[in-house]
Design an enzyme around this catalytic site. Sequence first.
Site, PDB file in Angstrom:
ATOM      1  N   GLN A 234       0.825  -1.200   0.000  1.00  0.00           N
ATOM      2  CA  GLN A 234       0.000   0.000   0.000  1.00  0.00           C
ATOM      3  C   GLN A 234       0.862   1.255   0.000  1.00  0.00           C
ATOM      4  OE1 GLN A 234      -3.275   0.245  -0.309  1.00  0.00           O
ATOM      5  NE2 GLN A 234      -3.740  -1.944  -0.248  1.00  0.00           N
ATOM      6  N   TYR A 268      -6.370 -12.602  -4.473  1.00  0.00           N
ATOM      7  CA  TYR A 268      -5.484 -11.499  -4.859  1.00  0.00           C
ATOM      8  C   TYR A 268      -4.691 -11.084  -3.624  1.00  0.00           C
ATOM      9  CZ  TYR A 268      -9.257 -11.328  -8.347  1.00  0.00           C
ATOM     10  OH  TYR A 268     -10.226 -11.654  -9.275  1.00  0.00           O
ATOM     11  N   GLU A 292      -2.484 -15.781  -4.978  1.00  0.00           N
ATOM     12  CA  GLU A 292      -1.855 -14.653  -5.660  1.00  0.00           C
ATOM     13  C   GLU A 292      -1.110 -15.186  -6.877  1.00  0.00           C
ATOM     14  OE1 GLU A 292      -0.260 -11.531  -7.178  1.00  0.00           O
ATOM     15  OE2 GLU A 292      -1.533 -11.203  -5.421  1.00  0.00           O
ATOM     16  N   CYS A 372     -10.578  -0.593  -5.136  1.00  0.00           N
ATOM     17  CA  CYS A 372      -9.917   0.689  -5.418  1.00  0.00           C
ATOM     18  C   CYS A 372     -10.561   1.395  -6.606  1.00  0.00           C
ATOM     19  CB  CYS A 372      -8.423   0.479  -5.674  1.00  0.00           C
ATOM     20  SG  CYS A 372      -8.046  -0.637  -7.033  1.00  0.00           S
TER      21      CYS A 372
END
Length: 415
Positions: A234, A268, A292, A372
């Site tokens: 992040q 993810y 992932e 997002c």
Amino acid sequence: MHDGDTIDLDITGIAHGGVFVGRHEGRVVFVPDTLPGERIRARLTDTRKKSFWRAEALEVLEAAPERRPHVWAAASIDRAPEERAGGAEFGHIELSHQRALKERVIREAIERVGRLDLPVEVRAAGADETPDGTGWRTRVSLHVDDAGRVGPFAARSHDVVPTPDLPLATPAVARAAADLGGAEPGRIDLVQPADGRVRVLPRPDGARRAPAPEVVEERVGDRVFRVDAGGFWQVHRLAARTLTDLVTTELRDATGGLDPEASHLDLYGGVGLFAAALADLGGSGTRVTSVESDARATEHAGENLAEWVGARAETARVDRYVARLAADASARERERLARGVVLLDPPRAGAGREVVEAVAGLSPSSVVYVACDPVALARDLATFADHGYRADSGIRGVDLFPNSHHVEAVAVLRR
């Protein structure tokens, strides 16, 4: 009218993607660098479509009360449009009003695209955020052109804009950027992990082989996560902690806790940030699988989740993994999945119908969706709703990208 013509516009709305809405003789015109309540002079840049045009703001004729001096002079409307740095398209708007606009964008996407009526709120990333929403980026990508100029791209272009400052970056990253010079054409990433030291990672065009990645440590509370310096983490200095706390609180409020004997999925999953949050909720024996596609991230996830005996990390594309699980899971595993939680943190394009339908087919007790992109979130929530999962507690937005149009959102869906 034609490209290059100037018009005066009253701005009445906001659209997804950091652009605002005006009308000229009934036709919608999308234009950045303004906000609702303003009258501006704009230059048309794309008049090909009958349904809408695009333009660039040249001058503010009547300012809205929420306008402020831009936090980044390089992105100000005072500069020519082709010389405005990209990445801070809300920097001219008071911070509280930025969040109100982001809340509006999420709500309108949920209503128009998702056909759902849900409460929405957008909050700050944390109490120790700066008053003007600067100094938060721990990761910055700059570009080097053929003339050796270093800087961000101009908004909506690939032209490099040299700038003496990077106010959205942490002070350490901004200082490191100011010292750059003599780089080959391409990209330069600057990364400041938890130890505070900035790594400078050149990405020259045409490089045949990237150097071996340095592994750095990031911290969320007392927990340490290993991640490649150039890998995904992040960007906001408070984001990982804020999202972990939000996911944990929302899930606990919605479900009362986590069944450690059930099977939980973190799709993810990156280096295991949210898998660790799920495992913390369930305790040391929690069965959680992080999925992932990036093998390096999965390798780190395995290390980061080692303290939980029931945790594992799988390298796989999420769509293929979930489809295979739906086809091959035993009756016992299906029963565990039906008592479990599936957390999705997809890329900007969203999970998509195929993944959503496969997840719903596993019948988990709850789904946590971290998004997002408001439009992608709305599409996927609509598909979930078609399969009996609703986010009746609403959408919790977090402003992890102050002074830009981006926003993160979390929804907990119950069967």
